[in-house]
Structures are given as C-alpha cells and as structure tokens.
Design a protein around this motif. Structure first.
Motif, PDB file in Angstrom:
ATOM      1  N   SER B  80       0.830  -1.209   0.000  1.00  0.00           N
ATOM      2  CA  SER B  80       0.000   0.000   0.000  1.00  0.00           C
ATOM      3  C   SER B  80       0.864   1.258   0.000  1.00  0.00           C
ATOM      4  O   SER B  80       0.472   2.275  -0.576  1.00  0.00           O
ATOM      5  CB  SER B  80      -0.953   0.002   1.198  1.00  0.00           C
ATOM      6  OG  SER B  80      -0.275   0.361   2.388  1.00  0.00           O
ATOM      7  N   TYR B  81       2.024   1.202   0.640  1.00  0.00           N
ATOM      8  CA  TYR B  81       2.889   2.392   0.623  1.00  0.00           C
ATOM      9  C   TYR B  81       3.345   2.736  -0.786  1.00  0.00           C
ATOM     10  O   TYR B  81       3.383   3.915  -1.176  1.00  0.00           O
ATOM     11  CB  TYR B  81       4.076   2.230   1.582  1.00  0.00           C
ATOM     12  CG  TYR B  81       3.745   2.845   2.922  1.00  0.00           C
ATOM     13  CD1 TYR B  81       3.884   4.208   3.133  1.00  0.00           C
ATOM     14  CD2 TYR B  81       3.201   2.066   3.937  1.00  0.00           C
ATOM     15  CE1 TYR B  81       3.516   4.790   4.327  1.00  0.00           C
ATOM     16  CE2 TYR B  81       2.836   2.643   5.141  1.00  0.00           C
ATOM     17  CZ  TYR B  81       3.005   4.005   5.334  1.00  0.00           C
ATOM     18  OH  TYR B  81       2.622   4.590   6.504  1.00  0.00           O
ATOM     19  N   GLU B  84      -0.199   3.932  -2.489  1.00  0.00           N
ATOM     20  CA  GLU B  84      -0.934   5.088  -1.963  1.00  0.00           C
ATOM     21  C   GLU B  84      -0.030   6.299  -1.719  1.00  0.00           C
ATOM     22  O   GLU B  84      -0.473   7.431  -1.795  1.00  0.00           O
ATOM     23  CB  GLU B  84      -1.608   4.720  -0.626  1.00  0.00           C
ATOM     24  CG  GLU B  84      -2.675   3.638  -0.750  1.00  0.00           C
ATOM     25  CD  GLU B  84      -3.232   3.233   0.622  1.00  0.00           C
ATOM     26  OE1 GLU B  84      -2.799   3.796   1.641  1.00  0.00           O
ATOM     27  OE2 GLU B  84      -4.087   2.324   0.656  1.00  0.00           O
ATOM     28  N   VAL B  85       1.223   6.038  -1.331  1.00  0.00           N
ATOM     29  CA  VAL B  85       2.054   7.124  -0.821  1.00  0.00           C
ATOM     30  C   VAL B  85       3.130   7.551  -1.820  1.00  0.00           C
ATOM     31  O   VAL B  85       3.261   8.727  -2.130  1.00  0.00           O
ATOM     32  CB  VAL B  85       2.704   6.722   0.522  1.00  0.00           C
ATOM     33  CG1 VAL B  85       3.515   7.880   1.098  1.00  0.00           C
ATOM     34  CG2 VAL B  85       1.623   6.283   1.522  1.00  0.00           C
TER      35      VAL B  85
END
Lengths: 416, 107
Positions: B80-81, B84-85
C-alpha cells in the motif's frame, strides 16, 4: 504565536542559558580525531543500553553485543540465579573472542549452561567462573578460581539492561539516569513484549543521525507524505509542546490531534482500513493506572514523549500505549549501526496483528528517508563549507546534545 | 492456497503469501508498479472480509490457509505504501539506504 505555554524567558533555548544561542559547529561529527576522543570519554565511561530483559528470557539465555566504540564485544548472560551479568567476550587463556556463531565479528545469542572457547576448549560457567582448563596439569601454578572472564559493570533499570565498561563507573545507573528519566521506572514497559526489530548500517556519524530524531522541524519538509495527498504541505508549521533537559539527558513532548480523530480525507486508505499508521495502532490496549513518568511537561492532548538518554538510547513513548526504542552505535567517525525496536502489548487477534504490522511498516518507510537524507548530511558536513550552523528553538535538543558531548570530552581529557 | 471464500485472490497467492517482511520487501522491490496496482486493486476491497475471516481463529491456532490469507494482508499493508504514498516501489529520497527487519512476531 505559540500554541503552547513557553518558559518565562520566551524560548526553550534561553530557558537553559548555558546553551547560548550561537551557531553550532558540527566538526565533532566529521573529525576522525574527535571520534577517538569520544570513544574514551563517552563510550568507555557512560552507561550504555545493550538490550532488554526480554532478550534474556530464560536462565542461561545470553547474547553478545559489539561495542565497537568501546573497542570490545560483551557477553550478557542470565545466570541460574536469575542475575544478569556482563563480561568481556574474551577467553582468559589466549584472548580469543569467546562466544560467536557465524563469524567472530557478528553478534549472536542463545541459551547455554556453559561457554566453551573454540580455540583450546576452556570452559566458563554462566557466572563467568572458569570451570575447565584443558590439560590443566601442563600449566604452571594456575588456579582456575582466578581465571574467570573479565566482568563488565551491568545494571538493569525498568527492564533495560545497561553496561558500563569503565573500571569504576562514576555513578550508579540510577544516579546516572537522573530524576527525569528515572520517573519512567514504573511505566508498563514489561507489558509491551511483542517486538519488531530493525537494523541498518548507515554512512553518517552517530550524532548526525540522532540529531534528526530529536527535532520535528524536519518532519513537514522531509516527511511531507505523512499526511494524505490532499492536505500535504511541506511548509506546515510544527511546534514542540515541551522541552526539558536533565543532566546529559533530554526530552521533547508533542501534542496534537490523534491520528484516529483525523477526518478520512487527511488519511491514506490503508490507515483507515488498518486503523494504524505513523502514530501506531489507533486502538490502544487498555492499561490500568498512571503511565509513570510520561508527559513530564503536563501538556494537553499529549502525543509522544521523545526521551534522549545519553549517549545513544532514545525511547519514544506514544499516547496509544506502545513505544519505540532506538540505539545508535558508532563504528567510525562517519558510520554507525542503527537499531530500532517497536514494542507492543501482544496482539490477540489478526486485526491487532495487522495494525502493529502496518505501524512497523510505516516506521521503516519514513526511517529510510531519514537514512538516505542523513548520508547526504554527512557528505555535506565533510565538505566543511561552513564553520558553524544556525539552530532554532525547536533544535534545542541538538544544541544540548553536542554541548554535552563536548563537555564530556573536554572534562575527561582535561582530567588526564 | 487460500480459504475457499477468497478464491478470487488465488492468482496473487503464489506471489504475495510470504511469511516474513524481508521476503515481502524483496517482492515489493522486484514488482512493477503495474503488477503491484493489480494486486492492490484486487486485495484492498476484500481486506475487511479477510480480516474478519482470520479473526475467527486465535493467532496461535490458525489453519494454514488462514495464515496464508493473513500473510497476503501483510503484503497488502507493505504494497500500500508503494501505491498510496510513493507511487513507486521505494520511498522517495531514500538514496542507497537499507534497513533490515531482523525480528517480528508470526504469523
């Protein structure tokens, strides 16, 4: 305008007038000669945290710890009497490194009843006493009772194991820690036994790296992504709520809205899904009673205490009932080993495990930015383009740290 | 490999059911953003159901297929990092930094 009460002097730095407000030299972080002075003045004299009682769960549990800056490896052991003792990890006979597993230079751990030297088979008990000398009758007037391992001063505080390699430490561990840090003695560290550990070998001076972990001024510019994309702002203003010095030790406490109260548009989808992130799991495990020693400034909406315990231990205590410990072990004037441990009340469910996992993932994501950047700080400082550097009020702990290091070095070398 | 209720995630199981963070981290760095996005898009909407499924069991007595489902969720947390980031496998401004996870609870 300040959001938090300030000391009467108007700034935290001026509240401690011995610090001054002048620009600070970081020559102490680039000079090989200064590193040699630090090794004697600090790492061979200060109490150093080498682990926790959790590392020595059973009678006979042991680990070795490389203290490169003190020039030794130590062996830390839980005896049959449950006492924790430390020794130089060196055989009395010919000086061989006594205990190792993969290579002599690597740290190791295990559970044993005795330690046998790989070289000539001498054996030692858990209390460091010599119990076997191979072909003892070939030696000349030796007495096994006088051939034990070399002890290192070892004391345990709040479950943290400290050693001091000085022949005679100037202070007991508790005297050394002082009132501000000692107040944490009854904090429930012992409930937080679920652990995620990280290790890195960084290309920066140990103090350059610590400096980034004792101010939050860098957070909005470097870690802009800690807020979701809509509200990201590298020019966001940060303000520490409370700063306090006690001898060589320091603390900064933060205050502010807890992540779990943020509107979702400030958050990443996975933070909302997993109810966790850079402030840790949102659902704090219940803990009865006071959290001893935390929030020494009594700030409202307390968030984190960042205790900097001289020389190289940092304990970050979060309002959500978990903590982080960092240790920074110099290996040369411009390299160090960084150890980080996240400590949680053990998860009971998969959901709780995932929340802890996501917090551990998050710590590494942002620490990688710190490591990458601070390698660059080291390179920049080594150019010696500037003789000194301006520090602001939020960087008071950086200022105090370098002054403390300088004071220890000066005092030790003046006395010799 | 996964519980029958999560057959739709089976195509990702061989790649992302990994027991340790070092394995998951190596996978993240070896995965293209396109592949990572496909994993994220398939897994994220199913995550809440998957957590509920795993929570039927105690952490110490989970059936093997539920353990693998939890491993997949761990991989989602890590991936997810990137999605999303950072919009790339590594955090930005990381340089040559490397941090190894050397101890963690299981599963």
């Amino acid at each position: 305008m300040s959001s938090f009460p300030r000391p009467p002097e108007g700034t935290w730095t001026q509240h401690y007038p011995e610090l001054g407000t002048a620009p600070v030299s970081f020559e102490d972080s680039v000079s090989p000669q200064f590193y040699e002075l630090e090794r004697d003045a600090i790492f061979r004299r200060a109490w150093l945290n080498v682990g926790r009682v959790d590392d020595l769960a059973r009678k006979g549990s042991w680990f070795t710890k490389d203290l490169a800056a003190a020039g030794t490896s130590i062996l830390v052991v839980r005896g049959m009497d449950d006492e924790i003792r430390a020794f130089h990890n060196v055989c009395r006979h010919r000086g061989n490194r006594l205990v190792w597993t993969d290579t002599p230079a690597q740290e190791s751990c295990g559970v044993s009843r005795q330690f046998a030297c790989k070289y000539h088979g001498w054996r030692y008990g858990l209390d460091g006493g010599c119990v076997y000398v191979h072909q003892e009758n070939e030696f000349f007037g030796i007495d096994k009772d006088e051939l034990g391992l070399a002890s290192v001063h070892c004391e345990v505080w709040a479950g943290f194991i400290f050693v001091n390699v000085a022949e005679a430490p100037r202070e007991t561990l508790r005297e050394y820690l002082g009132p501000m840090v000692s107040a944490l003695e009854d904090y429930p560290f012992g409930l937080m036994t679920e652990r995620y550990s990280f290790r890195a070998e960084n290309a920066s001076n140990w103090k350059v790296f610590i400096d980034a972990f004792q101010e939050y001024y860098h957070v909005p510019p470097l870690h802009t992504e800690q807020l979701g994309p809509v509200h990201r702002n590298p020019e966001a203003v940060f303000e520490g709520a409370h700063y306090q010095l006690d001898g060589p030790h320091r603390v900064v406490s933060t205050s502010g809205a807890e992540k779990h109260r943020f509107p979702p548009e400030y958050l990443y989808p996975s933070e909302v899904l997993l109810r966790s992130g850079n402030m840790g799991p949102w659902d704090a495990p219940p803990i009865d009673g006071e959290l001893a020693g935390t929030n020494p400034g009594g700030v409202k909406r307390w968030g984190i205490d960042n205790f900097q315990i001289f020389p190289n231990l940092e304990i970050l205590i979060y309002e959500r009932n978990w903590y982080l410990s960092y240790r920074f072990w110099p290996t040369s004037h411009n390299t160090h080993v960084f150890e980080a441990d996240l400590w949680f009340v053990p998860a009971k469910t998969a959901r709780e495990r995932l929340a802890r996992e996501y917090a551990a993932v998050t710590v590494k994501e942002y620490a990688l930015q710190d490591v990458g950047t601070l390698d660059g700080t080291q390179l920049g400082l080594e150019s010696r383009a500037f003789a000194s550097h301006p520090l602001n009020d939020q960087e008071i702990l950086v200022r105090h740290f370098h002054k403390t290091v300088a004071d220890w070095v000066e005092e030790h070398h003046a006395a010799r | 490999m996964l519980p029958a209720d999560f057959a739709d995630l089976e195509p990702f199981a061989a790649t992302w059911c990994l027991a340790t963070e070092p394995e998951r981290w190596a996978r993240r760095l070896a995965t293209t953003m396109k592949e990572m996005q496909a994993f994220y898009d398939a897994c994220f909407p199913r995550a809440e159901d998957a957590i509920r499924y795993c929570d039927q069991f105690g952490l110490d007595d989970m059936p093997e297929d539920a353990v693998r489902l939890l491993q997949l969720l761990h991989s989602l947390a890590l991936a997810s990092y990137a999605i999303e980031v950072w919009q790339q496998p590594l955090p930005v401004d990381t340089g040559s930094a490397r941090i190894d996870r050397i101890r963690e609870p299981s599963p």
